[in-house]
Design an enzyme around this catalytic site. Sequence first.
Site, PDB file in Angstrom:
ATOM      1  CB  THR A   3      -1.056  -0.104   1.324  1.00 20.99           C
ATOM      2  OG1 THR A   3      -1.544  -0.891   0.763  1.00 20.99           O
ATOM      3  CG2 THR A   3      -1.551   1.389   1.632  1.00 20.99           C
ATOM      4  CG  ASP A  51      -6.880   1.368   6.363  1.00 24.66           C
ATOM      5  OD1 ASP A  51      -6.684   0.342   6.092  1.00 24.66           O
ATOM      6  OD2 ASP A  51      -5.525   1.814   6.015  1.00 24.66           O
TER       7      ASP A  51
END
Length: 341
Positions: free
Chosen positions: A201, A232
């Site tokens: 990520t 998230d």
Amino acid sequence: MASRRTIPALVAHGGAGAATAGDERGERRRGMLAAARLGAKILQSGGSALDAVVATVAALEDHPLFNAGYGSLLNSEGNLEMDASVMYAHPVSGPEVKRGKETRHPAEDDDYDVSAGAVALVSRVRNPVMLARAVMERSPHILLAALGAERFARNCGMRLVKPAEMISPRARERWRARKRQQAEELAQAAARASMLPEHGTVGAIAIDQDRGIAAATSTGGVPGKLFGRIGDSAIIGAGTFAHVLGAASATGQGEAIILTSLCREAVLALAEGSPEVVAREAIAEMIDATGAEAGVILLDRRRRIGYAHNAASMQVARFDPAGGLRHLWLAPIARVGRDRK
Ligand code: ASP
């Protein structure tokens, strides 16, 4: 109006997760440095923190080794569903106010405008972080998902691509390997294992010379995630947060990061502590609350930088005029707690 200039700084991360294969380390390091250099150049030429973090994250989205944009992980059904978000806090410009002998500027009084945008479950947008920025700047909303987000992208003039164009051979092969592995394991054990984050990520945080503060994060999610799962990285306050006090971007097990509002809690804690200490405490608290694996990068308005994680591996690239551009593989806090070059 005379403005108080500050020295810019930027930090980017390339995800916390499983140990990075030896033969990929050099390539990931080069990718991180190239992306952070782009953001640094924007800041050095007087550009905004927002432009810098979006350019940095978009470059990482385009890099096939990171789990964001092209090359994102696939969900349990073998499809792409990407999340991204951006947040920007910038001083309000306004007329000077004369008070006795003093001339004060609104920005000196913590008068900041704060805005945010995010997208979830998109598969036809080359750079989800740019769409998150469009949601922030060109819609009255903060979070758009799936087909609605893609229609909004088209209305904004963005080209939609075929999802297959975003799936790298590596991502497809990883998905197949995971499927084979899952077939061999007990369903429950497989489900638990499949939620452990993989490296890749991406996120960036920056402060510009006009004291604008920005954060951006982008991901393909966690391996084995269910169809429709949002992590998230699409949730302001969880994976991304920017505020007059500073900025944060998170990576790792999204459910734990959402549960602990990791980035918002960390940025607000900058009122009391340095980014280095706050980052460690935020991860320690996340571990206590959830036992999960995650990492966070943090920057405060004084341009101090902090990061921490408890996964097997996490890398960052940082730029500040004193130290220049540097890349670091970070040791997890639970084990050593010190930077390794
Ligand atoms: N936080 C991301 C998510 O849960 C994954 C990661 O950072 O590795 O979607």
